[in-house]
Write an enzyme that holds these catalytic residues in place. Structure first.
Site, PDB file in Angstrom:
ATOM      1  N   GLY A  10       0.807  -1.212   0.000  1.00  0.00           N
ATOM      2  CA  GLY A  10       0.000   0.000   0.000  1.00  0.00           C
ATOM      3  C   GLY A  10       0.843   1.267   0.000  1.00  0.00           C
ATOM      4  N   VAL A  12       1.147   3.764   2.459  1.00  0.00           N
ATOM      5  CA  VAL A  12       1.942   3.920   3.682  1.00  0.00           C
ATOM      6  C   VAL A  12       2.875   2.724   3.863  1.00  0.00           C
ATOM      7  CG1 VAL A  12       1.810   4.051   6.212  1.00  0.00           C
ATOM      8  CG2 VAL A  12       0.223   5.389   4.810  1.00  0.00           C
ATOM      9  N   ASP A  42      -4.624 -12.511   2.145  1.00  0.00           N
ATOM     10  CA  ASP A  42      -5.923 -11.852   2.276  1.00  0.00           C
ATOM     11  C   ASP A  42      -6.262 -11.846   3.766  1.00  0.00           C
ATOM     12  OD1 ASP A  42      -8.660 -11.167   2.422  1.00  0.00           O
ATOM     13  OD2 ASP A  42      -8.994 -11.899   0.390  1.00  0.00           O
ATOM     14  N   LEU A  43      -6.482 -10.664   4.303  1.00  0.00           N
ATOM     15  CA  LEU A  43      -6.771 -10.532   5.741  1.00  0.00           C
ATOM     16  C   LEU A  43      -7.975 -11.345   6.168  1.00  0.00           C
ATOM     17  CD1 LEU A  43      -6.356  -6.664   6.211  1.00  0.00           C
ATOM     18  CD2 LEU A  43      -4.845  -8.425   7.146  1.00  0.00           C
ATOM     19  N   ASP A 108      -6.195   9.726  12.744  1.00  0.00           N
ATOM     20  CA  ASP A 108      -6.820  10.868  13.430  1.00  0.00           C
ATOM     21  C   ASP A 108      -8.334  10.882  13.227  1.00  0.00           C
ATOM     22  OD1 ASP A 108      -6.647  11.489  10.733  1.00  0.00           O
ATOM     23  OD2 ASP A 108      -5.600  13.395  11.021  1.00  0.00           O
ATOM     24  N   TYR A 130     -15.306   4.561   8.742  1.00  0.00           N
ATOM     25  CA  TYR A 130     -13.867   4.283   8.776  1.00  0.00           C
ATOM     26  C   TYR A 130     -13.306   4.586  10.180  1.00  0.00           C
ATOM     27  CZ  TYR A 130      -8.859   5.124   7.970  1.00  0.00           C
ATOM     28  OH  TYR A 130      -7.488   5.126   8.063  1.00  0.00           O
ATOM     29  N   LYS A 134     -11.584   2.017  13.006  1.00  0.00           N
ATOM     30  CA  LYS A 134     -10.234   2.196  13.570  1.00  0.00           C
ATOM     31  C   LYS A 134     -10.320   2.234  15.101  1.00  0.00           C
ATOM     32  CE  LYS A 134      -7.071   2.504  11.124  1.00  0.00           C
ATOM     33  NZ  LYS A 134      -6.329   1.446  10.356  1.00  0.00           N
TER      34      LYS A 134
HETATM   35  N1  LIG Z   1      -2.928   7.236   3.912  1.00  0.00           N
HETATM   36  C1  LIG Z   1      -3.160   7.999   4.960  1.00  0.00           C
HETATM   37  O1  LIG Z   1      -3.161   9.243   4.843  1.00  0.00           O
HETATM   38  C2  LIG Z   1      -3.410   7.371   6.310  1.00  0.00           C
HETATM   39  C3  LIG Z   1      -3.669   8.231   7.409  1.00  0.00           C
HETATM   40  C4  LIG Z   1      -3.898   7.655   8.663  1.00  0.00           C
HETATM   41  C5  LIG Z   1      -3.828   6.281   8.834  1.00  0.00           C
HETATM   42  N2  LIG Z   1      -3.572   5.479   7.769  1.00  0.00           N
HETATM   43  C6  LIG Z   1      -3.525   4.027   7.993  1.00  0.00           C
HETATM   44  O2  LIG Z   1      -2.385   3.482   7.353  1.00  0.00           O
HETATM   45  C7  LIG Z   1      -2.680   2.166   6.890  1.00  0.00           C
HETATM   46  C8  LIG Z   1      -2.351   2.072   5.400  1.00  0.00           C
HETATM   47  O3  LIG Z   1      -3.095   3.047   4.679  1.00  0.00           O
HETATM   48  P1  LIG Z   1      -2.758   3.377   3.153  1.00  0.00           P
HETATM   49  O4  LIG Z   1      -3.117   4.788   2.913  1.00  0.00           O
HETATM   50  O5  LIG Z   1      -1.403   2.898   2.832  1.00  0.00           O
HETATM   51  O6  LIG Z   1      -3.850   2.492   2.395  1.00  0.00           O
HETATM   52  P2  LIG Z   1      -3.691   1.699   1.006  1.00  0.00           P
HETATM   53  O7  LIG Z   1      -2.718   2.355   0.100  1.00  0.00           O
HETATM   54  O8  LIG Z   1      -5.088   1.499   0.536  1.00  0.00           O
HETATM   55  O9  LIG Z   1      -3.078   0.320   1.456  1.00  0.00           O
HETATM   56  C9  LIG Z   1      -3.876  -0.628   2.087  1.00  0.00           C
HETATM   57  C10 LIG Z   1      -3.089  -1.901   2.233  1.00  0.00           C
HETATM   58  O10 LIG Z   1      -3.983  -2.896   2.752  1.00  0.00           O
HETATM   59  C11 LIG Z   1      -3.947  -4.009   1.891  1.00  0.00           C
HETATM   60  N3  LIG Z   1      -5.231  -4.687   1.856  1.00  0.00           N
HETATM   61  C12 LIG Z   1      -6.417  -4.221   1.421  1.00  0.00           C
HETATM   62  N4  LIG Z   1      -7.342  -5.183   1.464  1.00  0.00           N
HETATM   63  C13 LIG Z   1      -6.711  -6.296   1.933  1.00  0.00           C
HETATM   64  C14 LIG Z   1      -7.115  -7.612   2.179  1.00  0.00           C
HETATM   65  N5  LIG Z   1      -8.366  -8.041   1.957  1.00  0.00           N
HETATM   66  N6  LIG Z   1      -6.203  -8.487   2.657  1.00  0.00           N
HETATM   67  C15 LIG Z   1      -4.930  -8.098   2.873  1.00  0.00           C
HETATM   68  N7  LIG Z   1      -4.473  -6.859   2.665  1.00  0.00           N
HETATM   69  C16 LIG Z   1      -5.369  -5.976   2.182  1.00  0.00           C
HETATM   70  C17 LIG Z   1      -3.605  -3.455   0.523  1.00  0.00           C
HETATM   71  O11 LIG Z   1      -3.097  -4.500  -0.304  1.00  0.00           O
HETATM   72  P3  LIG Z   1      -3.205  -4.411  -1.909  1.00  0.00           P
HETATM   73  O12 LIG Z   1      -2.937  -2.978  -2.274  1.00  0.00           O
HETATM   74  O13 LIG Z   1      -2.144  -5.354  -2.385  1.00  0.00           O
HETATM   75  O14 LIG Z   1      -4.587  -4.847  -2.265  1.00  0.00           O
HETATM   76  C18 LIG Z   1      -2.546  -2.433   0.895  1.00  0.00           C
HETATM   77  O15 LIG Z   1      -1.313  -3.067   1.098  1.00  0.00           O
HETATM   78  C19 LIG Z   1      -4.156   1.928   7.196  1.00  0.00           C
HETATM   79  O16 LIG Z   1      -4.246   1.216   8.413  1.00  0.00           O
HETATM   80  C20 LIG Z   1      -4.720   3.311   7.394  1.00  0.00           C
HETATM   81  O17 LIG Z   1      -5.818   3.310   8.272  1.00  0.00           O
HETATM   82  C21 LIG Z   1      -3.366   5.989   6.508  1.00  0.00           C
END
Ligand SMILES: NC(=O)c1ccc[n+]([C@@H]2O[C@H](COP(=O)([O-])OP(=O)(O)OC[C@H]3O[C@@H](n4cnc5c(N)ncnc54)[C@H](OP(=O)(O)O)[C@@H]3O)[C@@H](O)[C@H]2O)c1
Length: 276
Positions: A10, A12, A42-43, A108, A130, A134
């Protein structure tokens, strides 16, 4: 240290993979976005998740996977729970008998945005699905007393495989909210900060150093990178009528002194990185 990084494919997770794999032995996972060198998971496959997390001999499990797009979570609360809450239960069961500690990336969005800033002691009151998932996942992690919840704000910067933030700038125009205030976090600062925090337990906040509107952030990114993209000022309700967002989210910590870089510092680094 041997680390399992859930969600390494993903946005992050990719940034964390880059930082953590330089110093540690890291096993990273992907789901839909196949990345060479990462392992499929897959989670929702509880046996696979439990087998990997509990049987892999990990010291640390960094959990950065789940359903993140807010509209997707709002439109399907059952799926949001299945991806953001239930896997945490499975994970905690799996590591109970091992020495692995879980570091969970929270958000947040567990807050409602009515205060000028939020510290770890402030009460949570999420306004969307969402945020509620969390908060529910946090409750599971915090019940144990040994694991760590790291709340982070909106993240910006480059990421190796899911470069979703900069992808917004590839279009001729990008809309950005003038009525959402945040303290955005520069992605490359997260890995080193996590490494400085993962000995702790409970909740910690790691926020960005500067408070801006989303519109100001995107405008300054566009200028720093010299991109032709036009950043269009909008109000959040005009582009997200079906999913409420808190108007002001600023994370600050009373448990440590770490803070992400200010925007000028982050954008100078980003511009140099993009120029190569
Ligand atoms: N981005 C932000 O600004 C932000 C801010 C605060 C907190 N966060 C937290 O940071 C974490 C990552 O966020 P992100 O922005 O990086 O999101 P992202 O780009 O959508 O990445 C999500 C990750 O989860 C994986 N995933 C989705 N569905 C899945 C499943 N069924 N089984 C296994 N893995 C699965 C995705 O895998 P694939 O891509 O391979 O499907 C990807 O690796 C999350 O917990 C989010 O709440 C993010």
């Amino acid at each position: 240290m041997r680390i399992l990084l859930l969600g390494a494919s993903g946005f992050v997770g990719g940034g964390l993979w880059t930082a953590l794999s330089a110093r540690h032995e890291v096993v990273g996972t992907f789901a839909a976005r196949r990345v060479p060198g990462l392992v499929p998971l897959d989670l929702r496959d509880e046996r696979a998740l439990a087998g990997l997390a509990g049987g892999g001999g990990f010291d640390l499990v960094v959990h950065a996977a789940g359903l993140v797009p807010l509209e997707a979570a709002e439109g399907d609360p059952g799926r949001a729970h299945a991806l953001n809450v239930r896997p945490v239960e499975v994970l905690l069961d799996a590591v109970r008998t091992s020495a692995a500690k879980v570091v969970f990336l929270s958000s947040d969005y567990v807050f409602d945005g009515t205060r000028s800033q939020y510290t770890e002691d402030d009460p949570r009151s999420p306004v969307n699905v969402y945020g509620r998932t969390k908060a529910a996942a946090e409750d599971l992690l915090l019940a144990d007393g040994t694991h760590l919840v790291v709340r982070i704000p909106m993240v910006f910067g480059r990421s190796p495989w899911a470069d979703t933030f900069l992808a917004r700038m590839a279009a001729p125009t990008t809309a950005a909210q003038t009525d959402l205030v945040c303290a955005p976090l520069y992605l490359p600062s997260l890995g080193p900060a996590l490494a400085g925090l993962w000995d702790r337990a409970g909740v910690v906040h790691y926020g960005g150093g500067e408070v801006v509107t989303r519109f100001e952030l995107m405008t300054r990114v566009q200028r720093a990178l010299g991109l032709p993209t036009r950043v269009v000022p909008v109000r959040d309700a005009d582009i997200h009528p079906d999913c409420p967002r808190p108007p002001r989210l600023v994370l600050r910590s009373i448990r440590h002194a770490l803070l992400g870089p200010d925007l000028d510092t982050a954008l100078a680094h980003l511009a140099a990185d993009v120029r190569g």
